[in-house]
Write an enzyme that holds these catalytic residues in place. Structure first.
Site, PDB file in Angstrom:
ATOM      1  N   ASP A 204       0.909  -1.206   0.039  1.00 28.75           N
ATOM      2  CA  ASP A 204       0.184  -0.075   0.000  1.00 28.75           C
ATOM      3  C   ASP A 204       0.983   1.347   0.023  1.00 28.75           C
ATOM      4  OD1 ASP A 204       1.030   0.223   2.580  1.00 28.75           O
ATOM      5  OD2 ASP A 204      -0.695   0.294   3.576  1.00 28.75           O
ATOM      6  N   ASP A 206       1.391   4.895   2.218  1.00 27.64           N
ATOM      7  CA  ASP A 206       1.004   5.597   3.507  1.00 27.64           C
ATOM      8  C   ASP A 206       1.357   6.989   3.680  1.00 27.64           C
ATOM      9  OD1 ASP A 206       0.453   2.723   4.949  1.00 27.64           O
ATOM     10  OD2 ASP A 206       2.298   2.528   4.155  1.00 27.64           O
ATOM     11  N   ASP A 335      -3.252   4.476   2.879  1.00 29.78           N
ATOM     12  CA  ASP A 335      -3.814   4.679   4.368  1.00 29.78           C
ATOM     13  C   ASP A 335      -3.346   6.125   4.582  1.00 29.78           C
ATOM     14  OD1 ASP A 335      -4.354   2.406   4.933  1.00 29.78           O
ATOM     15  OD2 ASP A 335      -2.529   1.677   5.636  1.00 29.78           O
TER      16      ASP A 335
END
Ligand code: GTP
Ligand code: MN
Ligand code: MN
Length: 411
Positions: A204, A206, A335
């Site tokens: 992902d 962040d 995120d």
């Protein structure tokens, strides 16, 4: 061959936060096996065993060259009986029978597939497996009720299980930056997680968002999310509110390692159009920005690009995608975390990782310094005071640790 007398004795400090761990690894065969066993333990909710394997792997990863014999391991910390057995098996037989049989096991394979769905953790996967669900097809046919996250996870399964490149992380950084400055001029955004540690790919992307004036960050997340939503960047988002101030936990004693910042788990829609917008096309091409299946024969991609830049309409885009046999966007997990400036250094340190590095920092703080470290604060249990810090360097200094830069926190 080294004789007994010449055996090199490696010296490694026991806490991972005392070591400089780059992305380099001279013992990947050993650490891969231990990481697999760690993962299997974590997926089976045996956290203690998982951590033991992770610590052992981190020690081997910190060694300056490949381990060739068990005698070289004498005196090294964190190597328990079980890990030593695994290492011995590999050194003698070329592979770990335990790691191999775990990898082949139906249960491990099912746990991997099911927890590969965003929103599905070890508990849910275990329940499904007990109900006979071992794969995605079976899950879909089972009529299980899925929550919103899991539905999105299933829908974007292939994309979300494909690593995010640094180039795509940069494109997303630009988008988030645009969002942040649009909704609150002066607000600042920092790349955190694995990409801050210099990793070239991740699961992902962040980000940590703050504002240099304390309090101005309040209410920022919903605005950023709305902006992203209005621009069509979000396929999924779930925002959780900051509950740090409302928490009933004593000072420096959070009830869990989960922090209480306002945060947003999201799935971005990253389009070709956005990829082409990036300011650094040279890096983009070099890093293999393109994931479109055609390996860029130039005249071809020209045509595609000029066609694509005209298509504002979703449906037209989808249509072209089908014609071309590939889609012009990918889903990426992102995120977002918002922190007040007073806690920024702690948030930055706490969200840069790696997970083991963070765990070891907290263990060091507690066991060696009688302090409690979280992503919000550092509390000295003896003096009963919070120790302020405006940089990561200050936090390491408070903890009596040598500063380790992000690129050397890859434990
Ligand atoms: P990949 O994303 O897999 O490439 O690696 P990563 O190191 O970026 O992992 P991840 O995105 O899962 O987490 C980034 C950092 O955030 C890690 O240091 C985690 O420990 C930390 N982190 C993740 N979730 C939480 C949370 O709920 N609370 C706190 N305090 N930290 C978290
Ligand atoms: Mn990450
Ligand atoms: Mn993350």
């Amino acid at each position: 061959q080294t004789s007994q007398a010449e055996v090199v004795v490696f010296s490694v400090p026991s806490y991972a936060c005392q070591r400089r761990s780059t992305l380099e690894n001279h013992n990947a065969v050993l650490t891969d096996a231990l990481a697999l066993l760690a993962e299997n333990a974590e997926l089976s909710e045996e956290e203690g065993r998982g951590v033991a394997f992770r610590r052992a792997a981190a020690v081997l990863k910190a060694l300056p060259r490949p381990v060739t014999s068990m005698t070289e391991l004498r005196g090294l910390p964190c190597l328990g009986d079980h890990s030593l057995r695994v290492i011995k098996d590999i050194l003698e037989n070329g592979a770990s029978s335990e790691a191999e049989s775990t990898k082949q096991s139906e249960r491990y394979k099912a746990l991997k597939v099911l927890t590969g769905i965003f929103g599905v953790g070890a508990k849910t996967a275990d329940r499904w497996i007990r109900e006979g669900i071992l794969g995605l097809q079976q899950l879909q046919e089972s009529g299980q009720t899925l929550n919103r996250a899991q539905q999105a996870g299933l829908e974007h399964y292939d994309d979300l299980n494909q690593p995010v490149t640094k180039a795509d992380a940069d494109v997303i950084s630009e988008i988030v930056e645009r969002a942040v400055v649009s909704v609150l001029p002066g607000a600042q955004m920092t790349l955190i997680g694995g990409f801050r540690r210099g990793k070239l790919s991740g699961h992902d992307v962040d980000f940590l968002i703050t504002h240099p004036e304390e309090g101005r960050e309040v209410g920022l997340m919903p605005k950023v999310v709305s902006w992203l939503e209005s621009q069509g960047f979000l396929l999924y988002q779930k925002t959780t509110r900051n509950s740090y101030l409302e928490s009933k936990d004593g000072p420096g004693r959070p009830s869990s390692n989960m922090d209480r910042f306002e945060r947003c788990f999201s799935i971005f829609k990253l389009t070709e159009k956005e990829r082409r917008r990036t300011k650094h096309p040279e890096t983009a091409t070099e890093n293999g920005l393109r994931t479109v299946s055609t390996p860029e024969p130039d005249p071809h991609s020209r045509v595609q690009i000029s066609e694509r830049s005209r298509c504002e309409d979703e449906e037209l885009e989808v249509d072209q995608t089908k014609q071309a046999g590939h889609k012009l966007w990918r889903a990426v997990r992102v995120d977002l975390v918002v922190s007040p400036i007073s806690q920024f250094a702690f948030a930055l340190l706490g969200w840069t990782g790696s997970k083991l590095f963070e765990r070891e920092l907290r263990r060091w703080a507690g066991h060696e310094r009688n302090m409690s470290l979280s992503s919000h604060a550092l509390y000295d249990n003896k003096q009963r005071i919070y120790l302020r810090a405006t940089s990561e360097e200050e936090i390491f200094a408070h903890l009596g640790l040598e500063f380790i830069p992000p690129s050397e926190r890859n434990t």
